[in-house]
Design an enzyme around this catalytic site. Structure first.
Site, PDB file in Angstrom:
ATOM      1  CB  CYS A 132     -29.674 -16.050  70.447  1.00 23.52           C
ATOM      2  SG  CYS A 132     -28.830 -15.344  69.014  1.00 23.52           S
ATOM      3  CG  HIS A 153     -34.401 -16.734  68.968  1.00 29.74           C
ATOM      4  ND1 HIS A 153     -34.815 -18.026  69.149  1.00 29.74           N
ATOM      5  CD2 HIS A 153     -33.070 -16.719  69.281  1.00 29.74           C
ATOM      6  CE1 HIS A 153     -33.794 -18.780  69.546  1.00 29.74           C
ATOM      7  NE2 HIS A 153     -32.724 -18.003  69.644  1.00 29.74           N
TER       8      HIS A 153
END
Length: 567
Positions: free
Chosen positions: A484, A465
């Site tokens: 992440c 992301h």
């Protein structure tokens, strides 16, 4: 000639046989006798294999006697590695291969080295290839070599440890059964080298690591004493003198970063030493500023044997990857904080990434990116909610409003709550089943996911992301996330993935990034992604490169590998 046979011959009239007849008859009978002895010796292995108690005694511990019996019974008890009393050519070749398995990052100890040495080595430790052995020794060696070859094949192909957990595992009978027919065929055809090579990884990185292993072995062999450079204040001023610099100079010269050796006893921090430090720092993924600080000293103190173990750990991880990769894929290297996009072996994209911190590590696995979400909503995981967000709310009651963070009852998920009415102090140590709230961050400039996320659904609930904390990309050490992977240049990746999708050019992407609601776009050609953990390799200049073992995976893998054999 036996006495009974002499007696039988003497009962005939002497005129019946001439001396010449008697000689040829005796010779014939001797040959028959030798032939029968040979047949009896050949039967010995078969007989031993069919005696359960004996078979149990000579079978290696990590394989069942039943499995070995099945293998050999299906081949009529043929011996593949031994003859009547000694090794055959295939056995000699196999032993040479498994005893040099350390060159592949494996351990000869795992392939019955002790038994081989016990049966075949002289007192000086030299293998006597044609040594004659007793029937039970031959049978024991035959079975051990079959087991060694089967285990070696599996270890070459997919490593010694379990996937993901990297804990020790046993080679299964199913694996052995799949390999055995091909192994025995290769032994019969004298094509063992080709057989084992076919099971090795074909990735370029594998050959790269084997070259690196060979090179580091030279450093291991020339290491006699390894003194520790003591912790100290950062050395950064040119021409200052420090007592530790002679040892630092010596260490830089040992690794080849400092070319001059004549003044290694000098305590002077010279320009030459600074340049060598910069070279060393670059090879170890450190900030290349020429300053000799804590991290540089730490890297300088790692000895060659530790580096060798690190390379072996990388080889183990590599064997868990598919042996061939797709024409296009993403390649993330967590300890290097980098992402590359390859297409037909050409690097199209290279960018920095931010990965998980040590207590919330990025998982190592591979998957396929299938869709992009623009202007994403962030459903805050429980761990981050309690450990990160609750302390912020305790410290600053207006934090939720500043960060566009919405709070809901976990029970129904729809009823929004005013966060300033909640006594957050009560929940700073709440367990998951005791935490009654759900945090949601709406799309916007403060959203932790930035303006887009790239999804490859997985059990770890991680993804790539964008990020609102872009200043962190200026840091050299970038393990800051909760698992992440944050991208330095997400727009590049979005454009690449959507370049074949109609009406999804740069303008449409930019509009979708700034909408107040989510937009999900499926990719026409899903992209494989490999999240890796490489801490050792040779660079394009054929120089050794190492990275910090940020999650201690190298150390854990080395400990498990060394628990069964010594490298």
């Amino acid at each position: 000639m036996s006495k009974p046979m002499k007696k039988q011959l003497s009962s005939f009239p002497h005129s019946f046989f001439s001396k010449r007849h008697i000689f040829f008859l005796a010779l014939l009978l001797s040959l028959v006798h030798i032939s029968s002895l040979s047949a009896e010796t050949n039967k010995t292995f078969s007989q031993l294999m069919q005696q359960p108690k004996v078979l149990a005694q000579i079978t290696p511990r990590d394989i069942s006697p039943k499995t070995l019996h099945t293998f050999y019974a299906s081949h009529h008890y043929k011996q593949f590695w031994t003859d009547e009393k000694k090794l055959n050519d295939a056995g000699i070749e196999l032993i040479k291969i498994v005893l040099s398995s350390n060159k592949k990052g494996l351990s000869p100890k795992d392939y019955h080295q002790d038994l081989i040495v016990k049966l075949l080595a002289t007192k000086k430790g030299k293998i006597k290839w044609k040594r004659k052995l007793k029937p039970q020794e031959i049978a024991s060696l035959e079975l051990a070599l079959t087991n060694a070859a089967l285990n070696y094949t599996v270890h070459l192909h997919r490593g010694k440890l379990n996937d993901e957990t990297y804990t020790p595992r046993k080679v299964s009978d199913v694996e052995r059964q799949n390999i055995a027919p091909h192994l025995f065929k290769a032994a019969t055809e004298k094509k063992l080298e080709d057989f084992f090579s076919a099971y090795e990884p074909t990735l370029k990185l594998y050959a790269n690591l084997l070259d690196l292993l060979e090179e580091i072995e030279e450093f291991v062999e020339k290491t006699s004493e390894w003194k520790t450079i003591p912790p100290q204040e950062t050395i950064e001023t040119l021409n200052e003198e420090k007592p530790s610099l002679p040892l630092i100079r010596s260490r830089l010269a040992f690794w080849g970063d400092l070319k001059s050796r004549h003044d290694n006893a000098s305590m002077l921090y010279s320009e030459e030493v600074k340049e060598a430090i910069i070279t060393f720092q670059h090879r170890h993924g450190l900030e290349s500023d020429g300053k000799i600080g804590r991290q540089t000293i730490q890297a300088l103190n790692v000895n060659p044997q530790e580096r060798k173990n690190q390379i072996i750990a990388n080889l183990e991880r590599l064997r868990h990857l598919p042996h061939t990769l797709e024409n296009r894929y993403l390649w993330v290297n967590v300890p290097n904080y980098s992402l590359q996009l390859f297409e037909n072996e050409n690097e199209l994209i290279n960018m920095k990434v931010i990965v998980g911190q040590e207590k919330r590590p990025t998982p190592i696995f591979h998957n396929t990116i299938r869709y992009i979400v623009f202007s994403p909503v962030w459903n805050v995981p429980y761990t981050i909610a309690v450990e990160d967000k609750v302390p912020e709310l305790i410290q600053d009651p207006s934090y939720a409003e500043k960060m566009n963070l919405l709070v809901y009852h976990a029970a129904n998920g729809k009823e929004e709550i005013d966060p300033t009415t909640i006594e957050w102090e009560k929940y700073k140590d709440a367990k998951e089943d005791e935490f009654p709230f759900r945090f949601v961050q709406a799309p916007g400039n403060n959203n932790a996911l930035g303006h887009m996320k790239f999804m490859f659904p997985n059990k770890h609930a991680v993804y790539l992301h964008d990020t609102s904390s872009r200043s962190l990309f200026q840091k050299h050490h970038r393990a800051f996330s909760s698992g992440c992977i944050r991208l330095e240049k997400p727009m590049w990746l979005a454009q690449y993935l959507l370049n074949d999708k109609k009406n999804w050019g740069e303008k449409k992407i930019f509009e979708s990034m700034n909408k107040p609601e989510e937009t999900t776009v499926y990719i026409k050609k899903p992209l494989p992604i490999y999240i890796n953990y490489w801490t050792a390799w040779k660079n394009k200049e054929d120089k050794m490169e190492f990275r910090e073992d940020i999650y201690k995976l190298d150390r854990n893998i080395s400990n498990h590998l060394l628990s069964t054999g010594k490298h």
